[in-house]
Design a protein around this motif. Structure first.
Motif, PDB file in Angstrom:
ATOM      1  N   ALA B  19       0.823  -1.210   0.000  1.00 13.17           N
ATOM      2  CA  ALA B  19       0.000   0.000   0.000  1.00 13.17           C
ATOM      3  C   ALA B  19       0.855   1.256   0.000  1.00 13.17           C
ATOM      4  O   ALA B  19       0.518   2.251  -0.617  1.00 13.17           O
ATOM      5  CB  ALA B  19      -0.930   0.000   1.204  1.00 13.17           C
ATOM      6  N   SER B  39      -7.668   6.949  -5.963  1.00 13.49           N
ATOM      7  CA  SER B  39      -8.125   5.942  -5.020  1.00 13.49           C
ATOM      8  C   SER B  39      -7.157   4.757  -4.999  1.00 13.49           C
ATOM      9  O   SER B  39      -6.719   4.288  -6.045  1.00 13.49           O
ATOM     10  CB  SER B  39      -9.519   5.477  -5.444  1.00 13.49           C
ATOM     11  N   GLY B  40      -6.818   4.314  -3.811  1.00 17.15           N
ATOM     12  CA  GLY B  40      -5.941   3.152  -3.689  1.00 17.15           C
ATOM     13  C   GLY B  40      -4.460   3.479  -3.758  1.00 17.15           C
ATOM     14  O   GLY B  40      -3.627   2.583  -3.801  1.00 17.15           O
ATOM     15  N   SER B  41      -4.115   4.776  -3.730  1.00 18.09           N
ATOM     16  CA  SER B  41      -2.695   5.123  -3.864  1.00 18.09           C
ATOM     17  C   SER B  41      -1.968   5.067  -2.526  1.00 18.09           C
ATOM     18  O   SER B  41      -0.778   5.326  -2.466  1.00 18.09           O
ATOM     19  CB  SER B  41      -2.556   6.509  -4.495  1.00 18.09           C
ATOM     20  N   SER B  44      -4.602   6.890   2.798  1.00 21.98           N
ATOM     21  CA  SER B  44      -5.154   6.569   4.121  1.00 21.98           C
ATOM     22  C   SER B  44      -4.211   5.680   4.906  1.00 21.98           C
ATOM     23  O   SER B  44      -4.027   5.867   6.110  1.00 21.98           O
ATOM     24  CB  SER B  44      -6.500   5.861   3.976  1.00 21.98           C
TER      25      SER B  44
END
Ligand SMILES: Nc1ncnc2c1ncn2[C@@H]1O[C@H](COP(=O)(O)OP(=O)(O)OP(=O)(O)O)[C@@H](O)[C@H]1O
Ligand SMILES: [Mg+2]
Lengths: 274, 346
Positions: B19, B39-41, B44
């Motif tokens: 991640a 998104s998904g980079s 978070s």
């Protein structure tokens, strides 16, 4: 210009049919039993009892075996619910928050006990208990009732814990709460009402259970429902059974109130979808 | 007075997702840095590692030089605001804000004073006795911010705090948060995948992709001088043309432009506002659509091979569908092998 279109709603005959059948099957017997409990004299052709009164309440409550079986039922239900809570709640939290090998199989195995004809299972267990000298003992009955509470006490709390937003727990860690403090101050209050309902359901379930209590407990351990059955079987006086069964309604009503909350909150359905 | 250091941090999830991939960043005292990416980079995940909710597989996280890489979240001097406010719905606003202070065993009068002050700060004075569920989405998010601020953390972490709000509210809260952040002077790491948010709030932007860094710069620099074609395409509207360079001329279909780089393939990036258009027949491109925004117009242009370009014009009324135009870029940047090889400014 506007037109109003009226759609005649078709009469829901199926719905009405089921409502009527349910009323006949559930409400009418309850009414009859309820009436019997407060009846002193009620002879055949009359629709209304000839004499109302509390005579049989005095008689029933004067019997020693009634009191000992009430005490037995309360002690048994309390013991089983407490032990079940101590075992099942942490397990439910683990199911809800952790992923471990065999999780799903184990989870569904709690359902298995309820998926097969219960009496067959009970007879098999009774065989084992006979070897272990547990037949006719209090703890033998506790053990058999524990098995019966597993479904409620695992599935409902799992759903309750799962529906607690994990971010809420993390936010509490973030402001300085230890994991135990988070469980106590955030998770438990959030899941609280649903878990209370599960506790109540398992209490009531144990209180009412007859097959296991009779098969494992008889004749030494006699619970209120078991006593009621023997009254109905052995006594020509209907009122004894009626009074006992009205006594037995009390936990039901409380349980129903709580069950409504659980069903409304949707977490029970979620539990089955998990 | 707080500096956040992230050094070579990698996060490998069980199952093999990388991640975050050897990520490094230093956030200066009082600075607001935006993590921006699709998104998904890994935005978070990175933020959660700083907050203590994920453990890095490798690397180091430190605040003011103190290593906090393995410290549990409740011990960290960080405060996190979640996307879904995550307020405790069984407590009222006051109790939500007081919970952390109570854990620190502050006297009741002190708690009351602090909670009231922070409620004023976020513009919710007098809302203490409200139930959380009786607040609007914007108010809930403000309470969530207050819940973190009241503990005076060294580092403030925000994970798309406005994502669930509507456009207007988002813009207003964005300004408010920036305002509060500057007044309090708190070092802040802010996750968003809205480029407007990043461009308008941040002191610096980190553009993330697949867990790594594409570019770290001031917002205006990221906008004017994107270092990779990914950043060029991700921030703002950009025409990206794949073509070839031969003898100092870049060519794509009927479009050509002098480009002083070695021969070979190249990607040319031109902002719509840096692409001059002049009517010409037959012209290098045809007008496909004209959109009039009042203050300016936007032309959709097609090259003969159907490559679509956008150009900003000041007088859109003079263009029609099917008209031929010639194109003259005023500023371009060019990329090869994912790196910038040329840049000219208007
Ligand atoms: N707990 C987890 N277990 C396994 N993989 C995860 C976990 N959390 C995130 N990932 C994966 O890590 C990658 C990065 O996720 P992350 O949530 O950090 O992205 P993001 O940049 O915040 O995206 P978004 O803008 O959608 O919020 C994704 O591929 C995601 O699937
Ligand atoms: Mg995210």
């Amino acid at each position: 210009m506007s037109t109003t279109i009226k759609v005649a709603r078709p009469v829901d005959w199926t719905g009405i049919f089921f409502a009527v059948v349910l009323t006949l099957v559930i409400v009418v017997p309850l009414l009859v039993v309820g009436t019997w409990a407060f009846t002193n004299v009620w002879r055949f052709p009359s629709v209304i009892p000839q004499e109302f009164g509390l005579k049989f309440w005095y008689q029933t409550l004067a019997r020693a075996d009634v009191w000992s079986s009430i005490t037995m039922s309360l002690t048994l239900a309390t013991t089983v619910t407490l032990i079940s809570a101590v075992i099942c709640l942490p397990a439910a939290y683990a199911f809800a928050r952790m992923d471990f090998p065999g999780r799903d199989i184990l989870f569904f195995s709690f359902l298995a006990g309820h998926a097969f004809p219960k009496f067959g299972l009970l007879v098999a267990i009774a065989g084992i208990f006979l070897q272990l000298n547990l037949i006719g003992t209090f703890w033998g009955v506790v053990l058999i009732q524990l098995v019966g509470t597993l479904l409620f006490m695992i599935w409902i709390p799992v759903a309750a814990f799962q529906s607690v937003d994990r971010r809420m727990e993390e936010a509490a860690r973030d402001v300085g709460a230890s994991p135990f403090r988070v469980f106590w101050s955030i998770t438990l209050p959030q899941a609280g009402p649903t878990i209370a309902a599960a506790l109540l359901l398992s209490f009531v379930g144990t209180f009412y259970e007859t097959e296991g209590a009779w098969l494992i407990g008889a004749p030494q351990v006699r619970t209120l429902p078991v006593l009621m059955i023997s009254f109905i079987n052995n006594q020509p006086v209907i009122q004894y059974g009626a009074v006992l069964s009205v006594l037995l309604w009390v936990p039901s009503f409380i349980a129903l109130l709580f069950a409504r909350r659980v069903v409304n909150s949707g977490s029970f359905a979620k539990g089955f979808g998990a | 007075m707080s500096v956040l250091t992230i050094k070579d941090v990698t996060k490998l999830f069980p199952g093999g997702t990388k991640a975050v991939d050897s990520f490094s960043l230093e956030v200066a005292d009082g600075e607001l840095v935006c993590l921006l990416g699709p998104s998904g980079s890994g935005k978070s995940t990175l933020l959660r590692m700083v907050g203590g909710f994920e453990t890095p597989s490798a690397g180091l996280i430190a605040i003011d030089g103190e290593d906090i890489t393995r410290m549990p979240p409740e011990k960290r001097p960080t405060g996190m605001v979640f996307q879904s406010h995550a307020l405790w719905t069984h407590m009222d606003v006051f109790k939500n804000l007081a919970f952390g202070l109570k854990l620190r065993r502050l006297p009741a009068t002190e708690i009351k004073r602090k909670v009231e002050a922070v409620l004023e700060l976020v513009g919710l004075g007098g809302y203490g006795s409200r139930r959380v569920t009786q607040l609007s989405g914007g108010q809930q998010q403000r309470v969530a911010l207050a819940r973190s601020l009241v503990l005076e953390p060294k580092i403030l972490l925000l994970d798309e705090p406005f994502a669930s709000l509507d456009q207007h509210l988002r813009e207003r809260l964005r300004e408010e948060v920036r305002d509060i952040q500057q007044r309090v002077g708190i070092t802040t790491l802010f996750v968003t995948h809205g480029q407007d948010e990043a461009l308008s709030m941040a002191d610096r932007i980190v553009v993330m992709r697949d867990g790594g860094t594409e570019q770290i710069d001031r917002p205006d620099v990221v906008y004017r001088n994107p270092q990779t074609p990914f950043v060029a395409g991700f921030i703002g509207t950009m025409n990206l043309l794949e073509g070839t360079v031969a003898n100092g001329i870049f060519t794509r279909a009927s479009f050509s432009h002098p480009l002083a780089v070695a021969d070979g393939p190249a990607t040319l990036a031109i902002r719509p506002e840096a692409l001059d258009v002049t009517p010409a027949e037959p012209g290098a491109a045809k007008v496909h659509r004209v959109t009039d925004y009042g203050t300016h117009g936007l032309l959709d242009l097609d090259l003969p091979d159907d490559t679509r370009l956008k150009a900003m014009v000041s007088h859109p009324a003079q263009y029609r569908h099917g008209m031929g135009v010639n194109l003259t870029p005023r500023a371009v940047s060019a990329y090869r092998n994912n790196a910038q090889i040329f840049r000219s400014e208007a």
